[in-house]
Design a protein around this motif. Structure first.
Motif, PDB file in Angstrom:
ATOM      1  N   VAL A  26       0.765  -1.177  -0.175  1.00 15.29           N
ATOM      2  CA  VAL A  26      -0.077   0.067  -0.053  1.00 15.29           C
ATOM      3  C   VAL A  26       0.927   1.349   0.014  1.00 15.29           C
ATOM      4  CG1 VAL A  26      -1.824   1.300   1.360  1.00 15.29           C
ATOM      5  CG2 VAL A  26      -1.694  -1.224   1.219  1.00 15.29           C
ATOM      6  N   GLU A  27       0.650   2.192  -0.965  1.00 18.85           N
ATOM      7  CA  GLU A  27       1.386   3.310  -0.930  1.00 18.85           C
ATOM      8  C   GLU A  27       0.276   4.454  -0.710  1.00 18.85           C
ATOM      9  OE1 GLU A  27       3.306   5.396  -4.715  1.00 18.85           O
ATOM     10  OE2 GLU A  27       4.359   3.860  -3.952  1.00 18.85           O
ATOM     11  N   ALA A  28       0.667   5.309   0.325  1.00 13.06           N
ATOM     12  CA  ALA A  28      -0.341   6.295   0.873  1.00 13.06           C
ATOM     13  C   ALA A  28       0.303   7.758   0.695  1.00 13.06           C
ATOM     14  CB  ALA A  28      -0.628   6.188   2.233  1.00 13.06           C
ATOM     15  N   HIS A  29      -0.249   8.617   0.037  1.00  9.31           N
ATOM     16  CA  HIS A  29       0.349   9.827  -0.221  1.00  9.31           C
ATOM     17  C   HIS A  29      -0.453  10.887   0.680  1.00  9.31           C
ATOM     18  CE1 HIS A  29       2.251   8.545  -3.907  1.00  9.31           C
ATOM     19  NE2 HIS A  29       1.110   7.996  -4.426  1.00  9.31           N
ATOM     20  N   LEU A  30       0.153  11.360   1.794  1.00 11.11           N
ATOM     21  CA  LEU A  30      -0.298  12.329   2.633  1.00 11.11           C
ATOM     22  C   LEU A  30      -0.504  13.617   2.305  1.00 11.11           C
ATOM     23  CD1 LEU A  30       2.172  11.043   5.735  1.00 11.11           C
ATOM     24  CD2 LEU A  30      -0.158  10.099   4.988  1.00 11.11           C
ATOM     25  N   PHE A  31      -1.503  14.552   2.905  1.00 10.19           N
ATOM     26  CA  PHE A  31      -1.465  15.716   2.705  1.00 10.19           C
ATOM     27  C   PHE A  31      -0.562  16.768   2.731  1.00 10.19           C
ATOM     28  CE2 PHE A  31      -5.860  14.360   4.368  1.00 10.19           C
ATOM     29  CZ  PHE A  31      -6.588  14.512   3.181  1.00 10.19           C
ATOM     30  N   ASN A  32       0.537  16.358   3.686  1.00  9.88           N
ATOM     31  CA  ASN A  32       1.680  17.136   3.593  1.00  9.88           C
ATOM     32  C   ASN A  32       2.805  17.076   2.378  1.00  9.88           C
ATOM     33  OD1 ASN A  32       2.817  14.759   4.363  1.00  9.88           O
ATOM     34  ND2 ASN A  32       3.318  15.650   6.150  1.00  9.88           N
ATOM     35  N   GLY A  33       2.275  15.968   1.391  1.00  8.54           N
ATOM     36  CA  GLY A  33       3.293  15.681   0.389  1.00  8.54           C
ATOM     37  C   GLY A  33       4.002  14.645   0.661  1.00  8.54           C
ATOM     38  N   ASP A  34       4.175  14.000   1.888  1.00 11.66           N
ATOM     39  CA  ASP A  34       4.964  12.688   2.081  1.00 11.66           C
ATOM     40  C   ASP A  34       4.355  11.656   1.612  1.00 11.66           C
ATOM     41  OD1 ASP A  34       6.795  14.471   3.359  1.00 11.66           O
ATOM     42  OD2 ASP A  34       6.155  13.760   5.357  1.00 11.66           O
ATOM     43  N   THR A  35       4.906  10.638   1.192  1.00 12.10           N
ATOM     44  CA  THR A  35       4.475   9.279   0.763  1.00 12.10           C
ATOM     45  C   THR A  35       4.991   8.235   1.610  1.00 12.10           C
ATOM     46  OG1 THR A  35       4.684   9.976  -1.622  1.00 12.10           O
ATOM     47  CG2 THR A  35       4.545   7.568  -1.129  1.00 12.10           C
ATOM     48  N   VAL A  36       3.967   7.472   2.166  1.00 18.01           N
ATOM     49  CA  VAL A  36       4.388   6.373   3.119  1.00 18.01           C
ATOM     50  C   VAL A  36       4.078   4.971   2.545  1.00 18.01           C
ATOM     51  CG1 VAL A  36       3.605   5.156   5.359  1.00 18.01           C
ATOM     52  CG2 VAL A  36       3.528   7.728   4.985  1.00 18.01           C
ATOM     53  N   VAL A  37       4.926   3.973   2.274  1.00 19.93           N
ATOM     54  CA  VAL A  37       4.660   2.649   1.744  1.00 19.93           C
ATOM     55  C   VAL A  37       5.055   1.451   2.722  1.00 19.93           C
ATOM     56  CG1 VAL A  37       5.809   1.372  -0.044  1.00 19.93           C
ATOM     57  CG2 VAL A  37       6.150   3.587  -0.422  1.00 19.93           C
ATOM     58  N   SER A  38       3.767   0.688   2.578  1.00 14.52           N
ATOM     59  CA  SER A  38       3.816  -0.737   3.600  1.00 14.52           C
ATOM     60  C   SER A  38       4.876  -1.659   3.360  1.00 14.52           C
ATOM     61  CB  SER A  38       2.485  -1.267   3.513  1.00 14.52           C
ATOM     62  OG  SER A  38       2.376  -1.801   2.427  1.00 14.52           O
ATOM     63  N   LYS A  39       5.255  -2.520   4.172  1.00 15.46           N
ATOM     64  CA  LYS A  39       6.039  -3.507   3.927  1.00 15.46           C
ATOM     65  C   LYS A  39       5.220  -4.326   2.964  1.00 15.46           C
ATOM     66  CE  LYS A  39       8.764  -3.448   8.170  1.00 15.46           C
ATOM     67  NZ  LYS A  39       9.125  -4.193   9.278  1.00 15.46           N
ATOM     68  N   PRO A  40       6.014  -5.254   2.191  1.00 18.56           N
ATOM     69  CA  PRO A  40       5.181  -5.930   1.515  1.00 18.56           C
ATOM     70  C   PRO A  40       4.444  -7.335   1.997  1.00 18.56           C
ATOM     71  CG  PRO A  40       7.597  -6.175   0.629  1.00 18.56           C
ATOM     72  CD  PRO A  40       7.325  -5.165   1.802  1.00 18.56           C
ATOM     73  N   VAL A  41       3.328  -7.639   1.854  1.00 17.56           N
ATOM     74  CA  VAL A  41       2.615  -8.646   2.385  1.00 17.56           C
ATOM     75  C   VAL A  41       2.479  -9.870   1.115  1.00 17.56           C
ATOM     76  CG1 VAL A  41       0.398  -9.660   3.308  1.00 17.56           C
ATOM     77  CG2 VAL A  41       0.980  -7.275   3.832  1.00 17.56           C
ATOM     78  N   LYS A  42       2.922 -11.021   1.517  1.00 18.81           N
ATOM     79  CA  LYS A  42       2.897 -12.448   0.724  1.00 18.81           C
ATOM     80  C   LYS A  42       1.780 -13.021   0.938  1.00 18.81           C
ATOM     81  CE  LYS A  42       5.627 -16.424  -0.085  1.00 18.81           C
ATOM     82  NZ  LYS A  42       6.733 -17.285   0.318  1.00 18.81           N
ATOM     83  N   ILE A  43       1.119 -13.282  -0.282  1.00 21.29           N
ATOM     84  CA  ILE A  43       0.029 -14.100  -0.300  1.00 21.29           C
ATOM     85  C   ILE A  43       0.038 -15.198  -1.171  1.00 21.29           C
ATOM     86  CG2 ILE A  43      -2.535 -14.053  -0.597  1.00 21.29           C
ATOM     87  CD1 ILE A  43      -1.962 -12.062   1.614  1.00 21.29           C
ATOM     88  N   GLN A  44      -0.123 -16.321  -0.698  1.00 22.34           N
ATOM     89  CA  GLN A  44      -0.048 -17.662  -1.603  1.00 22.34           C
ATOM     90  C   GLN A  44      -1.381 -17.957  -1.886  1.00 22.34           C
ATOM     91  OE1 GLN A  44       2.406 -19.592  -2.957  1.00 22.34           O
ATOM     92  NE2 GLN A  44       0.797 -20.791  -3.914  1.00 22.34           N
ATOM     93  N   MET A  45      -1.947 -18.068  -3.173  1.00 21.57           N
ATOM     94  CA  MET A  45      -3.458 -18.254  -3.542  1.00 21.57           C
ATOM     95  C   MET A  45      -3.250 -19.743  -3.671  1.00 21.57           C
ATOM     96  SD  MET A  45      -4.747 -15.515  -3.518  1.00 21.57           S
ATOM     97  CE  MET A  45      -6.300 -16.058  -3.939  1.00 21.57           C
ATOM     98  N   LYS A  46      -4.190 -20.664  -2.976  1.00 24.90           N
ATOM     99  CA  LYS A  46      -4.401 -22.043  -2.883  1.00 24.90           C
ATOM    100  C   LYS A  46      -5.008 -22.569  -4.075  1.00 24.90           C
ATOM    101  CE  LYS A  46      -4.575 -22.634   2.033  1.00 24.90           C
ATOM    102  NZ  LYS A  46      -5.466 -23.126   3.176  1.00 24.90           N
ATOM    103  N   LYS A  47      -4.376 -23.731  -4.752  1.00 25.27           N
ATOM    104  CA  LYS A  47      -5.050 -24.326  -5.761  1.00 25.27           C
ATOM    105  C   LYS A  47      -6.479 -24.950  -5.207  1.00 25.27           C
ATOM    106  CE  LYS A  47      -1.550 -25.808  -8.618  1.00 25.27           C
ATOM    107  NZ  LYS A  47      -0.589 -26.602  -9.345  1.00 25.27           N
ATOM    108  N   ARG A  48      -7.421 -24.496  -6.177  1.00 26.25           N
ATOM    109  CA  ARG A  48      -8.944 -24.838  -5.733  1.00 26.25           C
ATOM    110  C   ARG A  48      -9.179 -26.262  -6.290  1.00 26.25           C
ATOM    111  NH1 ARG A  48     -11.985 -19.480  -6.831  1.00 26.25           N
ATOM    112  NH2 ARG A  48     -12.269 -20.619  -8.753  1.00 26.25           N
TER     113      ARG A  48
END
Length: 171
Positions: A37-59
């Motif tokens: 997630v990349e958030a752009h704040l009102f003061n012009g700063d940008t905050v980027v989250s750490k990556p979240v790994k998701i493994q999609m299961k075979k259905r």
């Protein structure tokens, strides 16, 4: 919202989100994804989250239904067995004919019992085979013999003196 199939390269899935939830409807089973997630704040700063790994299961239901023919031509009185095969994404197949639910659109033309279609009257109809939230459509055309005559399903009609066998026919 950004997504990648590795930690180095991401693509933007959505921008200017107004809510704090997001649904990704383009995922494939058996694939690993990384979200940020990349958030752009009102003061012009940008905050980027750490990556979240998701493994999609075979259905289990990652398959298609197949049959030897999706259109059948029958004659009145003729019957034919139908085999429905589930073809899975891993290449395996399974005969699911006995586990299939059936729906005949016009039951006056054909009936189906134990995977066997019986042609009763001339005409056209469709049969839908359902298995595990998937379906396959079969177009059925029932014709008459060479002369063009067809005897429809006989009916017993009660009468005061005796039973009468009523036979309808077309030519």
């Amino acid at each position: 919202m950004k997504r990648g199939e590795n930690k180095r390269k991401y693509v933007v899935l959505a921008a200017d989100l107004k809510r704090n939830t997001f649904s990704d409807d383009s995922v494939k089973s058996g694939t690993t994804y990384y979200y940020r997630v990349e958030a752009h704040l009102f003061n012009g700063d940008t905050v980027v989250s750490k990556p979240v790994k998701i493994q999609m299961k075979k259905r289990q239901n990652d398959f298609t239904l197949e049959t030897d023919s999706t259109s059948l031509d029958l004659q009145v009185g003729e019957s034919k067995s139908v085999e429905i095969i589930a073809k899975f994404t891993d290449g395996t197949t399974r005969d699911v004919s006995t586990k299939t639910k059936w729906k005949v659109e016009d039951e006056s033309i054909v009936s189906i019992t134990n995977e066997k279609i019986e042609a009763m009257n001339a005409g056209k109809t469709r049969i839908i085979s359902f298995y595990n939230q998937k379906e396959i459509l079969l177009e059925v055309s029932v014709g008459t013999d060479e002369s063009g005559a067809a005897i429809e399903k006989p009916k017993m009609i009660p009468c005061k003196r005796s039973n009468i066998l009523h036979i309808s026919f077309r030519y």
